[in-house]
Scaffold this motif. Structure first.
Motif, PDB file in Angstrom:
ATOM      1  N   HIS A   5       0.843  -1.189   0.000  1.00 15.99           N
ATOM      2  CA  HIS A   5       0.000   0.000   0.000  1.00 15.99           C
ATOM      3  C   HIS A   5       0.883   1.246   0.000  1.00 15.99           C
ATOM      4  O   HIS A   5       1.888   1.298   0.702  1.00 15.99           O
ATOM      5  N   ASP A   7       0.805   5.632   0.062  1.00 13.56           N
ATOM      6  CA  ASP A   7       0.054   6.867   0.251  1.00 13.56           C
ATOM      7  C   ASP A   7       0.487   7.895  -0.781  1.00 13.56           C
ATOM      8  O   ASP A   7       1.678   8.082  -1.028  1.00 13.56           O
ATOM      9  N   LYS A  69      -5.006  13.003   1.177  1.00 12.04           N
ATOM     10  CA  LYS A  69      -4.150  11.821   1.158  1.00 12.04           C
ATOM     11  C   LYS A  69      -5.004  10.628   0.768  1.00 12.04           C
ATOM     12  O   LYS A  69      -6.073  10.399   1.333  1.00 12.04           O
ATOM     13  N   LYS A  71      -4.893   6.331  -0.415  1.00 13.14           N
ATOM     14  CA  LYS A  71      -4.108   5.110  -0.272  1.00 13.14           C
ATOM     15  C   LYS A  71      -4.413   4.189  -1.446  1.00 13.14           C
ATOM     16  O   LYS A  71      -5.570   3.877  -1.718  1.00 13.14           O
ATOM     17  N   GLN A 199       5.294  12.025  -1.124  1.00 17.76           N
ATOM     18  CA  GLN A 199       5.813  12.237   0.228  1.00 17.76           C
ATOM     19  C   GLN A 199       7.238  11.695   0.379  1.00 17.76           C
ATOM     20  O   GLN A 199       7.626  11.227   1.448  1.00 17.76           O
ATOM     21  N   LYS A 430      -7.347   1.954  -5.814  1.00 20.87           N
ATOM     22  CA  LYS A 430      -7.628   2.632  -4.554  1.00 20.87           C
ATOM     23  C   LYS A 430      -8.291   1.673  -3.585  1.00 20.87           C
ATOM     24  O   LYS A 430      -9.230   0.958  -3.936  1.00 20.87           O
ATOM     25  N   LEU A 436      -9.510   1.233   4.820  1.00 20.48           N
ATOM     26  CA  LEU A 436      -8.821   2.358   5.442  1.00 20.48           C
ATOM     27  C   LEU A 436      -9.246   2.491   6.893  1.00 20.48           C
ATOM     28  O   LEU A 436      -8.431   2.726   7.787  1.00 20.48           O
ATOM     29  N   GLN A 440      -6.800   2.080  10.158  1.00 20.86           N
ATOM     30  CA  GLN A 440      -6.632   3.150  11.139  1.00 20.86           C
ATOM     31  C   GLN A 440      -6.995   2.668  12.537  1.00 20.86           C
ATOM     32  O   GLN A 440      -6.373   3.052  13.525  1.00 20.86           O
TER      33      GLN A 440
END
Length: 443
Positions: A5, A7, A69, A71, A199, A430, A436, A440
């Protein structure tokens, strides 16, 4: 095959637009230049309307003012194919570009004189090969983006260093062969936005100012030095005194260096501290003069003069070549007040659509830019290259329209080719919101 994965930051074009404008204003405030204003209420109004409508178009197209952002799940085998395809097409393109410019146009003559090389290039033919080679060669600029992504996926391969060096051949050829700096500026801008998007560079992780200075300062000094050297060589080879050019050249008509600066440079010459002063002032003139050229253009133009031939040069050129009875170069040359100067992002739009339709045209352009941002946030990774170009170019809105410059047009077209390639390869998918949320929650 593992599917890691990654970002990605879907940068809203509003952000580089405002940041670039802020840098412009700061530089304008401190630049030792005696600006000559040839505008009025009309030009100020047009600038305000065009900028505002561009901003609103982006906001409406993106349906947001913020970056996001996202992922993605990366298919490593397909990512490798994407990198190889981009490298292969780019190398074919740069090889054809060198052949077309050096062999076909210049008759195989290679000179250390930038002026002579430019004359040889302009005196030769171009045709479809020039379009194909330039478009394919510009794909090399996307290599750093894909290499950054592969690095985030854990693919550390020695060949990637070769790929990265290969990406430099496109801007370096223009620098070394004809003394052109614009392609290098585009490359560096695309490189920076690529790093920000993936990033790969996060200033928040640089804990000490010393580390930042160690990285940034030598690079900045080197680029300033290279830019100055190229400019001095070009001016000298064209028979123009580099110091006098700061007042008599086309870019200096509305942005001449101050008398104090010129007196200092004539007294001490371009060396040591004076060289740093010369580099800074010369950069400021190039960076800032476009706004005053826009004021002059907007105040002096009442209707369209180039009818879309600047903003859509390549499609129009293709059609004109097929028809064989339209010389668009002559139409553009006769419709431009002062060729060879910057006129901000909005100047070409006024030439093409006229003052009355310039603001709506900017709004439409903003919609397209914002749409690319929204589609990427929705998971359409194929829009990543185009959005990369938008964010790389839009920060120069008060300086120049990079979309309409030679290399910029080819790069925009190549981003559409990349859109198709990424869509076919299905490199990124995606991740759904439920994934997601669970990820988290585990953190």
């Amino acid at each position: 095959m593992k599917t890691p994965h990654v970002d990605i930051i879907a940068i809203n074009p509003i952000k580089p637009l405002l940041y670039g404008s802020a840098i412009f204003i700061i530089l304008w405030t401190i630049a030792p230049i005696n600006f000559i204003y040839k505008g009025g209420i009309k030009s100020i109004t047009l600038l305000t309307l065009c900028f505002t409508f561009l901003f609103l178009g982006i906001a409406l197209g993106a349906r947001s003012f913020k970056s996001s952002k996202i992922k993605f799940q990366a298919n490593l085998s397909q990512l490798k194919k994407l990198i190889k395809h981009t490298f292969t097409l780019g190398i074919i393109g740069i090889s054809l570009r060198i052949f077309e410019r050096v062999v076909l146009r210049a008759g195989g003559n290679i000179s250390s004189d930038f002026a002579e090389n430019r004359e040889l290039i302009s005196s030769g033919g171009s045709g479809p090969l020039a379009l194909i080679s330039a478009t394919l060669a510009s794909m090399l600029m996307f290599l750093p983006l894909f290499l950054f992504l592969s690095n985030k996926c854990g693919m550390h391969r020695r060949v990637h260093s070769i790929y990265f060096l290969a990406s430099l051949t496109y801007p370096l050829f223009d620098v070394l062969y004809q003394g052109s700096r614009s392609t290098l500026v585009m490359y560096l801008s695309v490189l920076l936005i690529s790093a920000a998007t993936t990033q790969s560079i996060n200033l928040k992780k640089i804990k000490t100012m010393a580390a930042l200075v160690t990285i940034a300062l030598p690079t900045l000094i080197s680029l300033f030095g290279l830019s100055t050297y190229i400019f001095i060589e070009r001016a000298t080879q064209f028979g123009v005194d580099p110091i006098s050019s700061m007042q008599i050249s086309g870019y200096a008509k509305f942005a001449p260096a101050s008398d104090t600066t010129l007196a200092l440079l004539r007294e001490s010459g371009i060396s040591g501290i004076s060289a740093a002063i010369y580099s800074t002032v010369n950069f400021c003139q190039y960076f800032l003069h476009g706004l005053y050229e826009f004021f002059y253009l907007a105040e002096s133009t009442n209707s369209a003069t180039t009818y879309g031939m600047i903003d859509f040069y390549i499609p129009v050129k293709v059609v004109a070549s097929l028809l064989g009875n339209i010389n668009i170069e002559e139409v553009i040359a006769s419709g431009i007040l002062r060729p060879g100067v910057y006129t901000t992002f909005f100047g070409p739009i006024i030439y093409d659509f006229g003052p009355a339709l310039s603001a709506p045209a900017c709004f439409f352009a903003g919609l397209v830019f914002g749409h690319a941002n929204r589609r990427l946030k929705q998971g359409a990774s194929k829009w990543l290259p185009f959005l990369l170009i938008v964010n790389s170019f839009i920060s120069f809105a008060l300086v120049v329209n990079l979309f309409t410059s030679g290399a910029g047009q080819y790069l925009t077209i190549s981003s559409m080719i990349m859109l198709i390639i990424i869509s076919r390869l299905k490199v990124f998918i995606k991740l759904p919101y439920t994934h997601l949320r669970s990820t988290q929650a585990q953190k």
